[in-house]
Design a protein around this motif. Structure first.
Motif, PDB file in Angstrom:
ATOM      1  N   MET A   1       0.841  -1.157   0.000  1.00 18.20           N
ATOM      2  CA  MET A   1       0.000   0.000   0.000  1.00 18.20           C
ATOM      3  C   MET A   1       0.897   1.233   0.000  1.00 18.20           C
ATOM      4  N   ASP A   2       0.562   2.195  -0.827  1.00 22.12           N
ATOM      5  CA  ASP A   2       1.350   3.418  -0.937  1.00 22.12           C
ATOM      6  C   ASP A   2       0.976   4.389   0.170  1.00 22.12           C
ATOM      7  N   ALA A   3       1.942   5.075   0.670  1.00 22.26           N
ATOM      8  CA  ALA A   3       1.696   6.085   1.699  1.00 22.26           C
ATOM      9  C   ALA A   3       1.205   7.365   1.026  1.00 22.26           C
ATOM     10  N   VAL A   4       0.214   7.957   1.603  1.00 23.01           N
ATOM     11  CA  VAL A   4      -0.353   9.184   1.069  1.00 23.01           C
ATOM     12  C   VAL A   4       0.130  10.338   1.936  1.00 23.01           C
ATOM     13  N   THR A   5       0.691  11.311   1.271  1.00 19.16           N
ATOM     14  CA  THR A   5       1.161  12.475   2.007  1.00 19.16           C
ATOM     15  C   THR A   5       0.104  13.563   1.899  1.00 19.16           C
ATOM     16  N   VAL A   6      -0.319  14.039   3.049  1.00 20.95           N
ATOM     17  CA  VAL A   6      -1.325  15.090   3.081  1.00 20.95           C
ATOM     18  C   VAL A   6      -0.631  16.381   3.488  1.00 20.95           C
ATOM     19  N   SER A   7      -0.737  17.354   2.618  1.00 22.68           N
ATOM     20  CA  SER A   7      -0.123  18.637   2.971  1.00 22.68           C
ATOM     21  C   SER A   7      -1.120  19.454   3.783  1.00 22.68           C
ATOM     22  N   PRO A   8      -0.627  20.189   4.751  1.00 22.47           N
ATOM     23  CA  PRO A   8      -1.545  20.977   5.567  1.00 22.47           C
ATOM     24  C   PRO A   8      -2.203  22.080   4.734  1.00 22.47           C
ATOM     25  N   ALA A   9      -3.414  22.405   5.111  1.00 18.69           N
ATOM     26  CA  ALA A   9      -4.136  23.471   4.403  1.00 18.69           C
ATOM     27  C   ALA A   9      -3.400  24.783   4.625  1.00 18.69           C
ATOM     28  N   PRO A  10      -3.380  25.612   3.606  1.00 15.70           N
ATOM     29  CA  PRO A  10      -2.686  26.887   3.777  1.00 15.70           C
ATOM     30  C   PRO A  10      -3.375  27.708   4.873  1.00 15.70           C
ATOM     31  N   ALA A  11      -2.574  28.340   5.671  1.00 13.13           N
ATOM     32  CA  ALA A  11      -3.122  29.143   6.770  1.00 13.13           C
ATOM     33  C   ALA A  11      -3.787  30.386   6.201  1.00 13.13           C
ATOM     34  N   THR A  12      -4.991  30.635   6.662  1.00 10.53           N
ATOM     35  CA  THR A  12      -5.680  31.843   6.215  1.00 10.53           C
ATOM     36  C   THR A  12      -5.294  32.980   7.145  1.00 10.53           C
ATOM     37  N   PRO A  13      -5.079  34.127   6.571  1.00 12.04           N
ATOM     38  CA  PRO A  13      -4.688  35.249   7.434  1.00 12.04           C
ATOM     39  C   PRO A  13      -5.845  35.616   8.355  1.00 12.04           C
ATOM     40  N   PRO A  14      -5.559  36.022   9.562  1.00 14.23           N
ATOM     41  CA  PRO A  14      -6.635  36.367  10.487  1.00 14.23           C
ATOM     42  C   PRO A  14      -7.400  37.587   9.982  1.00 14.23           C
ATOM     43  N   VAL A  15      -8.683  37.526  10.210  1.00 13.15           N
ATOM     44  CA  VAL A  15      -9.534  38.643   9.809  1.00 13.15           C
ATOM     45  C   VAL A  15      -9.345  39.753  10.832  1.00 13.15           C
ATOM     46  N   PRO A  16      -9.063  40.961  10.362  1.00 10.83           N
ATOM     47  CA  PRO A  16      -8.877  42.036  11.335  1.00 10.83           C
ATOM     48  C   PRO A  16     -10.172  42.308  12.099  1.00 10.83           C
ATOM     49  N   ALA A  17     -10.029  42.606  13.354  1.00 12.21           N
ATOM     50  CA  ALA A  17     -11.201  42.897  14.188  1.00 12.21           C
ATOM     51  C   ALA A  17     -11.883  44.159  13.683  1.00 12.21           C
ATOM     52  N   ARG A  18     -13.204  44.145  13.723  1.00 13.24           N
ATOM     53  CA  ARG A  18     -13.958  45.319  13.299  1.00 13.24           C
ATOM     54  C   ARG A  18     -14.253  46.186  14.505  1.00 13.24           C
ATOM     55  N   GLU A  19     -14.186  47.448  14.289  1.00 14.32           N
ATOM     56  CA  GLU A  19     -14.503  48.391  15.352  1.00 14.32           C
ATOM     57  C   GLU A  19     -15.928  48.875  15.115  1.00 14.32           C
ATOM     58  N   TRP A  20     -16.893  48.158  15.678  1.00 10.30           N
ATOM     59  CA  TRP A  20     -18.308  48.442  15.444  1.00 10.30           C
ATOM     60  C   TRP A  20     -18.712  49.809  15.978  1.00 10.30           C
ATOM     61  N   SER A  21     -17.996  50.306  16.950  1.00  9.28           N
ATOM     62  CA  SER A  21     -18.341  51.611  17.512  1.00  9.28           C
ATOM     63  C   SER A  21     -18.039  52.748  16.540  1.00  9.28           C
TER      64      SER A  21
END
Length: 117
Positions: A1-21
């Motif tokens: 059986m062949d080994a399957v290499t799973v690459s990690p999902a690319p990190a998404t940049p954090p969404v900047p916090a919104r200043e609702w005020s």
């Protein structure tokens, strides 16, 4: 059986916090007008930042005061408390009240108060 290499999902940049005020006053007024009188009077209008408090005091927010739609929330509130809430809402409308909806707690005295304002 062949080994399957799973690459990690690319990190998404954090969404900047919104200043609702920092939302413009007119935008906040539209949102709060849709929220409703009961929610504003039971906490939303007093437990927030200054810009939101300012928006909840704007007469445009109080053109329609609906105290019927949320009758389940208010059913344990005494009629005198409901009348007091209605008077505060009418006062905040500052003469621009167009629609008032209430139910069993509405008295002739409250209706006179609304008409006088």
């Amino acid at each position: 059986m062949d080994a399957v290499t799973v690459s990690p999902a690319p990190a998404t940049p954090p969404v900047p916090a919104r200043e609702w005020s920092e939302l413009p006053l007119d935008a906040l007024c539209v949102v709060f007008a849709k929220l409703g009188a009961v929610e504003l009077l039971r906490g939303t209008g007093s437990l927030v930042c200054r810009s939101w408090q300012k928006a909840t005091m704007a007469p445009d927010v109080w053109r329609t005061v609906d105290m019927m739609t949320h009758h389940q929330m208010l059913r344990w509130t005494k009629a005198s408390g409901l009348c007091a809430m209605a008077k505060v809402a009418v006062d905040r409308a500052d003469g621009q009240l167009e629609v008032f909806m209430g139910s069993k707690f509405v008295t002739n005295q409250l209706l006179t108060y609304i008409c006088d304002r």
